[in-house]
Motif scaffolding. Structure first.
Motif, PDB file in Angstrom:
ATOM      1  N   GLN A 116      73.555 -30.255  43.371  1.00 44.68           N
ATOM      2  CA  GLN A 116      73.834 -30.919  42.008  1.00 44.68           C
ATOM      3  C   GLN A 116      73.720 -32.346  41.998  1.00 44.68           C
ATOM      4  O   GLN A 116      73.498 -33.060  40.988  1.00 44.68           O
ATOM      5  CB  GLN A 116      75.060 -30.578  41.404  1.00 44.68           C
ATOM      6  CG  GLN A 116      75.254 -28.962  41.246  1.00 44.68           C
ATOM      7  CD  GLN A 116      76.529 -28.703  40.694  1.00 44.68           C
ATOM      8  OE1 GLN A 116      76.834 -28.558  39.358  1.00 44.68           O
ATOM      9  NE2 GLN A 116      77.413 -28.126  41.753  1.00 44.68           N
ATOM     10  N   GLU A 117      73.736 -33.178  43.099  1.00 38.02           N
ATOM     11  CA  GLU A 117      73.631 -34.407  43.566  1.00 38.02           C
ATOM     12  C   GLU A 117      72.214 -35.044  43.266  1.00 38.02           C
ATOM     13  O   GLU A 117      71.752 -35.845  42.472  1.00 38.02           O
ATOM     14  CB  GLU A 117      74.424 -34.936  44.849  1.00 38.02           C
ATOM     15  CG  GLU A 117      75.630 -34.961  44.670  1.00 38.02           C
ATOM     16  CD  GLU A 117      76.178 -35.271  46.285  1.00 38.02           C
ATOM     17  OE1 GLU A 117      77.547 -35.203  46.609  1.00 38.02           O
ATOM     18  OE2 GLU A 117      75.527 -35.112  47.165  1.00 38.02           O
ATOM     19  N   ALA A 171      59.842 -20.977  40.208  1.00 40.05           N
ATOM     20  CA  ALA A 171      57.983 -21.573  39.783  1.00 40.05           C
ATOM     21  C   ALA A 171      58.074 -22.139  38.512  1.00 40.05           C
ATOM     22  O   ALA A 171      57.526 -23.304  38.301  1.00 40.05           O
ATOM     23  CB  ALA A 171      57.250 -20.194  39.950  1.00 40.05           C
ATOM     24  N   ARG A 172      58.712 -21.692  37.329  1.00 35.94           N
ATOM     25  CA  ARG A 172      58.565 -22.132  36.107  1.00 35.94           C
ATOM     26  C   ARG A 172      59.021 -23.652  36.003  1.00 35.94           C
ATOM     27  O   ARG A 172      58.691 -24.113  35.119  1.00 35.94           O
ATOM     28  CB  ARG A 172      59.070 -21.181  34.983  1.00 35.94           C
ATOM     29  CG  ARG A 172      60.645 -21.066  35.302  1.00 35.94           C
ATOM     30  CD  ARG A 172      61.129 -20.056  34.409  1.00 35.94           C
ATOM     31  NE  ARG A 172      62.514 -19.747  34.699  1.00 35.94           N
ATOM     32  CZ  ARG A 172      63.422 -19.447  33.736  1.00 35.94           C
ATOM     33  NH1 ARG A 172      63.129 -19.321  32.363  1.00 35.94           N
ATOM     34  NH2 ARG A 172      64.426 -18.711  33.846  1.00 35.94           N
ATOM     35  N   TYR A 173      59.938 -23.988  36.915  1.00 32.72           N
ATOM     36  CA  TYR A 173      60.436 -25.377  36.733  1.00 32.72           C
ATOM     37  C   TYR A 173      59.570 -26.448  37.440  1.00 32.72           C
ATOM     38  O   TYR A 173      59.812 -27.705  37.306  1.00 32.72           O
ATOM     39  CB  TYR A 173      61.982 -25.494  37.159  1.00 32.72           C
ATOM     40  CG  TYR A 173      62.657 -24.456  36.587  1.00 32.72           C
ATOM     41  CD1 TYR A 173      62.852 -24.595  35.077  1.00 32.72           C
ATOM     42  CD2 TYR A 173      63.399 -23.505  37.089  1.00 32.72           C
ATOM     43  CE1 TYR A 173      64.091 -23.582  34.454  1.00 32.72           C
ATOM     44  CE2 TYR A 173      64.215 -22.406  36.664  1.00 32.72           C
ATOM     45  CZ  TYR A 173      64.469 -22.856  35.188  1.00 32.72           C
ATOM     46  OH  TYR A 173      65.246 -21.660  34.517  1.00 32.72           O
ATOM     47  N   ILE A 174      58.598 -26.036  38.365  1.00 34.17           N
ATOM     48  CA  ILE A 174      58.007 -26.951  39.096  1.00 34.17           C
ATOM     49  C   ILE A 174      56.342 -26.839  38.971  1.00 34.17           C
ATOM     50  O   ILE A 174      55.927 -27.187  39.866  1.00 34.17           O
ATOM     51  CB  ILE A 174      58.417 -26.741  40.824  1.00 34.17           C
ATOM     52  CG1 ILE A 174      57.927 -25.195  41.278  1.00 34.17           C
ATOM     53  CG2 ILE A 174      60.008 -26.849  40.873  1.00 34.17           C
ATOM     54  CD1 ILE A 174      58.207 -25.096  42.646  1.00 34.17           C
ATOM     55  N   GLU A 234      71.441 -20.333  41.534  1.00 32.73           N
ATOM     56  CA  GLU A 234      72.353 -20.883  40.376  1.00 32.73           C
ATOM     57  C   GLU A 234      71.669 -22.279  39.667  1.00 32.73           C
ATOM     58  O   GLU A 234      71.990 -22.468  38.501  1.00 32.73           O
ATOM     59  CB  GLU A 234      73.473 -21.080  41.011  1.00 32.73           C
ATOM     60  CG  GLU A 234      74.766 -21.567  39.906  1.00 32.73           C
ATOM     61  CD  GLU A 234      74.873 -20.630  38.813  1.00 32.73           C
ATOM     62  OE1 GLU A 234      75.552 -21.050  37.613  1.00 32.73           O
ATOM     63  OE2 GLU A 234      74.648 -19.227  39.060  1.00 32.73           O
ATOM     64  N   HIS A 235      71.247 -22.987  40.454  1.00 30.93           N
ATOM     65  CA  HIS A 235      71.036 -24.562  40.187  1.00 30.93           C
ATOM     66  C   HIS A 235      69.345 -25.008  40.114  1.00 30.93           C
ATOM     67  O   HIS A 235      69.241 -25.852  39.726  1.00 30.93           O
ATOM     68  CB  HIS A 235      71.769 -25.417  40.852  1.00 30.93           C
ATOM     69  CG  HIS A 235      73.358 -25.337  40.869  1.00 30.93           C
ATOM     70  ND1 HIS A 235      74.130 -25.652  39.764  1.00 30.93           N
ATOM     71  CD2 HIS A 235      74.166 -24.729  41.713  1.00 30.93           C
ATOM     72  CE1 HIS A 235      75.366 -25.346  40.130  1.00 30.93           C
ATOM     73  NE2 HIS A 235      75.124 -24.837  41.231  1.00 30.93           N
ATOM     74  N   GLY A 236      68.704 -23.967  40.245  1.00 33.25           N
ATOM     75  CA  GLY A 236      67.293 -24.262  40.178  1.00 33.25           C
ATOM     76  C   GLY A 236      66.692 -24.815  39.233  1.00 33.25           C
ATOM     77  O   GLY A 236      65.869 -25.214  39.095  1.00 33.25           O
ATOM     78  N   ARG A 237      67.425 -24.416  37.721  1.00 29.62           N
ATOM     79  CA  ARG A 237      66.906 -24.999  36.623  1.00 29.62           C
ATOM     80  C   ARG A 237      66.965 -26.547  36.461  1.00 29.62           C
ATOM     81  O   ARG A 237      66.129 -27.169  35.874  1.00 29.62           O
ATOM     82  CB  ARG A 237      67.735 -24.474  35.237  1.00 29.62           C
ATOM     83  CG  ARG A 237      69.182 -24.982  35.299  1.00 29.62           C
ATOM     84  CD  ARG A 237      69.787 -24.341  34.062  1.00 29.62           C
ATOM     85  NE  ARG A 237      70.028 -22.942  34.189  1.00 29.62           N
ATOM     86  CZ  ARG A 237      70.956 -22.393  34.843  1.00 29.62           C
ATOM     87  NH1 ARG A 237      71.978 -22.988  35.507  1.00 29.62           N
ATOM     88  NH2 ARG A 237      71.220 -20.952  35.082  1.00 29.62           N
ATOM     89  N   GLY A 238      67.630 -27.118  37.505  1.00 36.21           N
ATOM     90  CA  GLY A 238      67.798 -28.757  37.503  1.00 36.21           C
ATOM     91  C   GLY A 238      66.517 -29.282  37.972  1.00 36.21           C
ATOM     92  O   GLY A 238      66.163 -30.480  37.733  1.00 36.21           O
TER      93      GLY A 238
END
Length: 426
Positions: free
Chosen positions: A185-186, A257-260, A218-222
């Motif tokens: 998260q950082e 994948a969809r975030y990158i 959990e935090h991949g959308r970041g």
């Protein structure tokens, strides 16, 4: 190599997070770092009583028996103290962009040295951090991403290891410092850095800790908020590292994948097949990634997100368009002919390098070796030759040149100028 490491435990606290393990490194790779420039830098910091240590990836490389390509340094001196010290010594400082984050780059004996003040993160938003300077080495180590990247090395060879990074390196483990959830998260890019270093350190393709993968899921959308340039820099290194097929499949399994910039329904099976074909042939990152794409439209979307280079984009488009149609001649004796014909017909400067990547994609190791030995033949006819024969019209010259190229091609590029000109009909 391990026999050249002298273990010197100096602190044995019961709390894991407040424990320090040190030892003494004495290797040729470490000693080779001590150039005239580094000796001068060390002398300057010692004279002013500021601590100076090697930090981060260079420590990891040295402990792995490698001489690091880049060496970063950490210090207890603040940026202002460093600037004053360097100015008084008459040294030139360059690239002041990192100063607000505590980094000063100084030049000694024709070498650049990047030195950063110890820091703690006081506020983070998943992309950037506001930092505060400190003199506490452990606090700086706590803010780093992975245990194997959180160690320091004194210029006398003493290793300072607060989070069992050396143990993890010996055991080929990749772990976050402290809480994986907090570290991610950082800075959400740490998800991809985890995969990159997993490919460099781990001996097994699937030896992850379940808690780490849960935190990533959990935090991949970041990752959606991270710039495409930063993502592409990490992704390229993942794809050409060890376990690349497993890690790319994991990226899909964890819904990243969809975030990158990768296609949401990428062809993972094709990618795994291509990786198996090409992994020992030194493929470019885009050669492996192209297997995930179903269409050129998906490449365009990827480029919008990641801002890849023009060369990388054109390679992906080339592979998708030709991976099925341009293949070895199964009936002829010369299996390389379709590829060499393409190179000569297109007359593009980079066509041979793109065809080499196509052969890697297809797993054609023998043909790839042949193509490396092959040289593009020179077409011996020019428009000037045809003008001398009485053809004056530019259009007629163009048509005649193309017909002669076809004749030359049928001869397997063996006909010389006189033989070709004998086919000209006036």
């Amino acid at each position: 190599m391990w026999s050249r490491l002298l273990r010197v435990p100096v602190v044995n606290r019961t709390s894991y997070w407040r424990s320090l393990f040190t030892m003494r490194l004495k290797t040729n790779e470490f000693q080779s770092l001590f150039t005239e420039g580094l000796n001068g830098l060390a002398e300057l910091f010692a004279k002013q009583q500021y601590e100076l240590r090697i930090a981060g990836g260079a420590v990891r490389d040295l402990l792995s028996g490698k001489r690091p390509e880049d060496v970063d340094f950490a210090t207890t001196a603040t940026p202002e103290e460093m600037k004053l010290m360097f100015q008084n010594a008459g040294l030139r400082m360059i690239n002041n962009k990192g100063e607000k984050h505590g980094t000063i780059t100084v030049r000694l004996f024709n070498e650049n040295f990047e030195v950063t003040t110890l820091r703690v993160d006081v506020q983070t938003d998943g992309r950037h951090a506001e930092v505060e300077f400190t003199t506490d080495w452990q606090k700086d180590a706590e803010r780093r991403d992975l245990t194997i990247n959180s160690m320091f090395l004194g210029l006398d060879g003493t290793l300072y290891d607060y989070f069992k990074g050396y143990e993890d390196l010996q055991n080929h483990k990749v772990r976050f410092v402290g809480s994986a959830e907090q570290r991610i998260q950082e800075d959400y890019l740490r998800i991809l850095r985890y995969f990159r270093f997993y490919g460099r350190v781990s001996l097994k393709p699937d030896d992850h800790e379940s808690e780490t993968l849960a935190a990533i899921r959990e935090h991949g959308r970041g990752l959606a908020a991270i710039s495409g340039e930063r993502i592409w820099m990490e992704l390229k290194k993942i794809v050409v590292g060890n376990h690349a097929a497993h890690l790319l499949e994991l990226i899909y399994d964890l819904d990243l994948a969809r975030y990158i910039g990768l296609p949401p329904d990428g062809d993972v099976d094709e990618m795994k097949r291509v990786w198996q074909n090409a992994k020992d042939l030194s493929p470019k990152a885009m050669t492996i990634l192209a297997a995930l794409f179903h269409s050129t439209e998906e490449v365009e979307k990827m480029d919008i997100r990641l801002k890849v280079s023009r060369e990388e984009k054109t390679l992906a488009l080339f592979l998708i368009r030709h991976r099925r149609e341009l293949c070895r001649d199964q009936e002829g004796a010369d299996g390389l002919k379709p590829f060499t014909d393409y190179i000569i017909d297109t007359r593009e400067l980079d066509s041979q390098s793109k065809v080499c990547e196509l052969l890697k994609y297809q797993g054609e190791e023998k043909l790839l070796s042949e193509l490396h030995r092959w040289s593009i033949p020179h077409f011996p006819i020019s428009g000037h030759d045809l003008r001398k024969m009485g053809i004056a019209s530019g259009k007629e010259i163009g048509v005649a040149l193309q017909k002669l190229r076809d004749v030359w091609k049928k001869s397997r590029y063996q006909m010389d100028k006189d033989e070709l000109l004998s086919h000209v009909k006036l």
